[in-house]
Design an enzyme around this catalytic site. Structure first.
Site, PDB file in Angstrom:
ATOM      1  N   LYS A  70       0.804  -1.222   0.000  1.00 45.61           N
ATOM      2  CA  LYS A  70       0.000   0.000   0.000  1.00 45.61           C
ATOM      3  C   LYS A  70       0.838   1.273   0.000  1.00 45.61           C
ATOM      4  O   LYS A  70       0.364   2.339  -0.421  1.00 45.61           O
ATOM      5  CB  LYS A  70      -0.936   0.010   1.205  1.00 45.61           C
ATOM      6  CG  LYS A  70      -2.104  -0.956   1.115  1.00 45.61           C
ATOM      7  CD  LYS A  70      -3.171  -0.460   0.158  1.00 45.61           C
ATOM      8  CE  LYS A  70      -4.467  -1.234   0.289  1.00 45.61           C
ATOM      9  NZ  LYS A  70      -5.532  -0.693  -0.574  1.00 45.61           N
ATOM     10  N   SER A 324       0.875  -9.769  -0.147  1.00 40.99           N
ATOM     11  CA  SER A 324       0.645  -8.324  -0.202  1.00 40.99           C
ATOM     12  C   SER A 324       1.048  -7.576   1.059  1.00 40.99           C
ATOM     13  O   SER A 324       1.303  -6.375   1.009  1.00 40.99           O
ATOM     14  CB  SER A 324      -0.832  -8.047  -0.498  1.00 40.99           C
ATOM     15  OG  SER A 324      -1.657  -8.667   0.470  1.00 40.99           O
TER      16      SER A 324
END
Length: 349
Positions: A70, A324
């Site tokens: 992110k 992720s």
């Protein structure tokens, strides 16, 4: 990527106009790499030999700054803001990883940041976000309620919204992962990506398909919260949530109006995994590959271990499973380990 020839422009095909271009992603990658990390791509012998009979590699975004992919999208977005927008301060809603990306970027650029997180967001993510200097506001029982409050606060106080997924610059930033994968393995066959609101898979799919439309891209979500998968199957934006999930980072009940069409046109399939499969994947990544993954980061591994993906895309193929993020509470890690130890002891007894 000098070994690759750019595929025919994927924009404008079949009535689809992608708002994010390969040039946008390349520019984002150049910007991000001034500060962020090129994360490792490592082979998992366990997933390769014991699970798929292919070559499975893990793209370790849990080793990115703030412990998650992110950071890329947040950094790219905030750097594209005008001076006036930066001066007003930024606001976002996040279960935690985007929050940290916004918080760290804002700290680096000297910008005020407010982060709205739902009640029950992992303590580790709350503390890390505050530690980077952002003001954390807890509101709502889920991401969607936090997101609505964020919009209300922005309208009332003039903050600039940094959306966690439904934004062109955010998508372009996440797409830099796709370019890195191609640099590290230009002949990849299959790429498996966690999906929440769709920013990650939209960017990665755009980058990969721009170079090779034959790369098979799989999105993975939790059975409990999977707005993108429901939308993908219904061919329209649909809301789906029936409870909490270990994959809190992907707990988005309704995908974005930017990310959905990109996903629909460029992603080859969407699959679902249950909570026990997610927990087992988290445990196996830690035990077998020494990789700390949060629930969202373990989704691709869960899909592999539960055989949710057709073997023809895995056997004798080069496969990348994207981890992720790794921002998980130690209490959750301990709970998973204890659960599977008890299960193993019962089965032996």
């Amino acid at each position: 990527m000098n070994k690759l020839m750019v595929a025919e422009d994927i924009n404008g095909t079949k009535g689809f106009n992608n708002p994010v271009s390969l040039r946008d992603i390349e520019a984002a990658a150049h910007l991000i790499h001034k500060v962020g990390r090129v994360t490792p791509l490592i082979q998992s012998m366990f997933l390769s030999r014991n699970v798929t009979n292919g070559e499975v590699y893990l793209k370790l975004e849990n080793m990115q700054l703030t412990g998650s992919f992110k950071f890329r999208g947040a950094f790219n977005k905030i750097n594209h803001l005008t001076d006036a927008q930066k001066a007003r301060g930024v606001i976002t809603a996040s279960a935690g990883n985007h929050a940290q990306g916004v918080a760290l970027t804002s700290h680096l650029l000297g910008i005020k940041a407010i982060v709205v997180m739902p009640h029950g967001a992992p303590i580790a993510k709350q503390e890390a976000t505050a530690g980077y200097g952002a003001k954390v506001v807890l509101h709502g029982d889920n991401f969607d309620e936090a997101h609505q409050f964020m919009e209300e606060e922005a309208a009332q106080k003039g903050y600039t919204i940094v959306d966690p997924y439904n934004d062109n610059e955010v998508i372009a930033g996440q797409g830099s992962i796709g370019l890195e994968i191609l640099d590290q393995m230009w002949d990849v066959d299959t790429v498996i990506v966690p999906v929440g609101g769709g920013g990650l898979i939209s960017g990665v799919a755009t980058a990969l398909k721009s170079f090779n439309p034959n790369i098979h891209i799989v999105g993975v979500q939790s059975e409990n919260v999977h707005g993108m998968t429901a939308s993908y199957k219904e061919n329209k934006i649909t809301t789906f949530s029936k409870g909490k999930t270990l994959a809190d980072g992907t707990a988005v009940a309704t995908p974005g109006d930017i990310t959905f069409p990109i996903t629909k046109h460029l992603v080859d399939e969407m699959v679902l995994v249950n909570e026990e499969e997610i927990a087992k994947a988290m445990k196996d990544l830690l035990q077998r590959t020494k990789t700390v993954a949060e629930g969202a980061g373990a989704l691709p591994t869960a899909a592999l271990e539960s055989h949710k993906i057709d073997a023809k895309w895995l056997e004798n193929k080069k496969v990348v499973a994207l981890v992720s993020g790794g921002n998980v509470d130690l209490e959750q890690v301990s709970h998973n380990i204890d659960y599977f130890l008890v299960s193993t002891n019962h089965s032996v007894g």
